[in-house]
Design an enzyme around this catalytic site. Structure first.
Site, PDB file in Angstrom:
ATOM      1  CG  HIS A  13      -2.133   0.884   1.231  1.00 22.35           C
ATOM      2  ND1 HIS A  13      -3.371   0.629   1.324  1.00 22.35           N
ATOM      3  CD2 HIS A  13      -1.938   2.529   0.868  1.00 22.35           C
ATOM      4  CE1 HIS A  13      -4.014   1.890   1.156  1.00 22.35           C
ATOM      5  NE2 HIS A  13      -3.147   3.020   1.080  1.00 22.35           N
ATOM      6  NE  ARG A  17       0.427  11.841  -2.376  1.00 25.47           N
ATOM      7  CZ  ARG A  17      -0.793  11.332  -1.617  1.00 25.47           C
ATOM      8  NH1 ARG A  17      -1.738  10.709  -2.109  1.00 25.47           N
ATOM      9  NH2 ARG A  17      -1.115  11.620  -0.306  1.00 25.47           N
ATOM     10  CG  ASN A  41      -5.268   7.862  -3.726  1.00 24.79           C
ATOM     11  OD1 ASN A  41      -4.143   7.494  -4.260  1.00 24.79           O
ATOM     12  ND2 ASN A  41      -5.341   8.663  -2.702  1.00 24.79           N
ATOM     13  CE  LYS A  95      -7.922   1.834  -0.796  1.00 20.65           C
ATOM     14  NZ  LYS A  95      -6.726   2.671  -0.640  1.00 20.65           N
ATOM     15  CG  HIS A 132     -10.110   4.171   3.035  1.00 24.95           C
ATOM     16  ND1 HIS A 132      -8.781   5.083   2.861  1.00 24.95           N
ATOM     17  CD2 HIS A 132     -10.974   4.832   4.015  1.00 24.95           C
ATOM     18  CE1 HIS A 132      -8.811   5.964   3.814  1.00 24.95           C
ATOM     19  NE2 HIS A 132     -10.226   5.864   4.530  1.00 24.95           N
ATOM     20  CG  LEU A 215      -8.494  10.929   6.961  1.00 23.02           C
ATOM     21  CD1 LEU A 215      -9.270  11.630   6.006  1.00 23.02           C
ATOM     22  CD2 LEU A 215      -9.352  10.707   8.289  1.00 23.02           C
ATOM     23  CG  HIS A 247      -0.414  15.269   1.091  1.00 21.42           C
ATOM     24  ND1 HIS A 247      -1.145  15.751   0.320  1.00 21.42           N
ATOM     25  CD2 HIS A 247      -0.793  14.659   2.184  1.00 21.42           C
ATOM     26  CE1 HIS A 247      -2.220  14.718   0.322  1.00 21.42           C
ATOM     27  NE2 HIS A 247      -1.905  14.192   1.553  1.00 21.42           N
ATOM     28  CB  ALA A 259      -5.636  12.814   5.891  1.00 18.42           C
TER      29      ALA A 259
END
Length: 344
Positions: A13, A17, A41, A95, A132, A215, A247, A259
């Site tokens: 996991h 990015r 994502n 996912k 998730h 999260l 981030h 998050a």
């Protein structure tokens, strides 16, 4: 001094990015892991085989990497899209994000019944569903959203497609641990290093700590202990998934911070700390290097690594790393670890 030689680890996991960020994330991840599962994502998300192929090519532009890819499940994912992705040979999972649950999840599932045909195709192929697991009901306490999801949503999801292999991603509660234990052999879970080492008090230690916000959010100490017990147990149902989620600092240190905890720089040191603290270092290899590969029906890595604990030669963690035109703050920035890893 303590020394441990194990099969090279996997991270099932990882958030790499995109764009310039890959210069940092790919290098750091593959210093720690021999194989990584890339989360989908992005904006826009990785929703089909072509997206996955192009994303993988961007991550491998400086050399081939052992990357396993995922698709982002949407209300519009069809069985045909699943088959096409499976046929690539490198897309092994899909996912499921409940819409609005976390970073870049706006394209996620709003209709669990509607995605059943895609899930049935996955079960037919042996493709894994990565979940998730958090409720998106904004009236539900944020510390209870994982428990509510497994109680209200996950049970029905499993019953709707009984043969589907499911990974409960980055579980954070005693309730989720028990759910995985009590489920059949088709249900497993990943656990992060930061959830093994920290509880929710660490978000507020001396003030707000934005780089500890993730999260699912860090939970109670009793939950952390349950995670450590599960991870170090040797059970094949639990394996490593860092959920390393970088981030730029400006998006973390703001009035509405993102998050994500960034752990790619020293993930194996952190996992070793957790297992050492539990007195169960002998079970680290199963958790990081064997269980996930078996569940995904992938070959075990051939390479080996050596982990060494030396209290007299502490390793200092950088205050930051260059990232996407700015910088990212790593977990334990400026602190130390006694554990170091080298490739054999």
């Amino acid at each position: 001094m303590t020394t441990l030689e194990i099969t090279a680890p996997d991270d099932f996991h990882h958030h790499f990015r995109d764009g310039d960020a890959l210069q940092t994330t790919v290098e750091l991840a593959f210093k720690q892991f021999d194989r990584c599962l890339a989360m989908p994502n992005l904006v826009p998300p990785v929703v089909n085989a072509q997206d996955a192929r192009r994303y993988r090519e961007r991550m491998c532009k400086d050399g081939e990497r052992n990357l396993v890819m995922t698709l982002y499940l949407t209300d519009n994912t069809t069985p045909e899209m699943i088959q096409e992705a499976w046929d690539t040979g490198f897309v092994k999972a899909v996912k499921l994000y409940p819409a609005g649950a976390t970073t870049n999840s706006d394209f996620g599932i709003t209709n669990y019944t509607g995605c059943t045909p895609a899930l049935k195709k996955m079960a037919e192929l042996g493709m894994i569903l990565c979940v998730h697991g958090e409720s998106t009901d904004q009236t539900t306490d944020i510390f209870d959203r994982e428990t509510i999801f497994y109680k209200d949503i996950m049970v029905g999801l499993i019953k709707s497609v009984p043969g589907l292999k499911i990974v409960c991603e980055h579980i954070t509660t005693r309730d989720a641990v028990e759910f995985v234990k009590q489920s059949g052999p088709n249900v497993a879970a990943t656990i992060t290093a930061h959830h093994l080492l920290h509880n929710r008090n660490d978000i507020f230690k001396g003030g707000i700590r934005p780089h500890m916000y993730c999260l699912p959010v860090l939970k109670r100490e009793e939950d952390r202990k349950a995670l450590v017990e599960a991870a170090t147990s040797g059970s094949p149902k639990f394996f490593a998934g860092t959920d390393s989620a970088p981030h730029v600092v400006e998006r973390k240190e703001s009035s509405c911070g993102c998050a994500g905890v960034f752990t790619a720089h020293a993930a194996m040191s952190f996992y070793a700390e957790a297992f050492d603290g539990a007195g169960l270092l002998d079970n680290l290899e199963a958790f990081t290097s064997l269980n996930g590969a078996k569940f995904y029906n992938l070959p075990v890595n051939v390479k080996k690594v050596r982990l060494t604990k030396d209290e007299s030669a502490l390793k200092t963690i950088p205050e930051s790393y260059s990232f996407s035109g700015s910088k990212v703050i790593p977990l334990r920035a400026g602190g130390t670890t006694a554990w170091n890893m080298e490739w054999l």
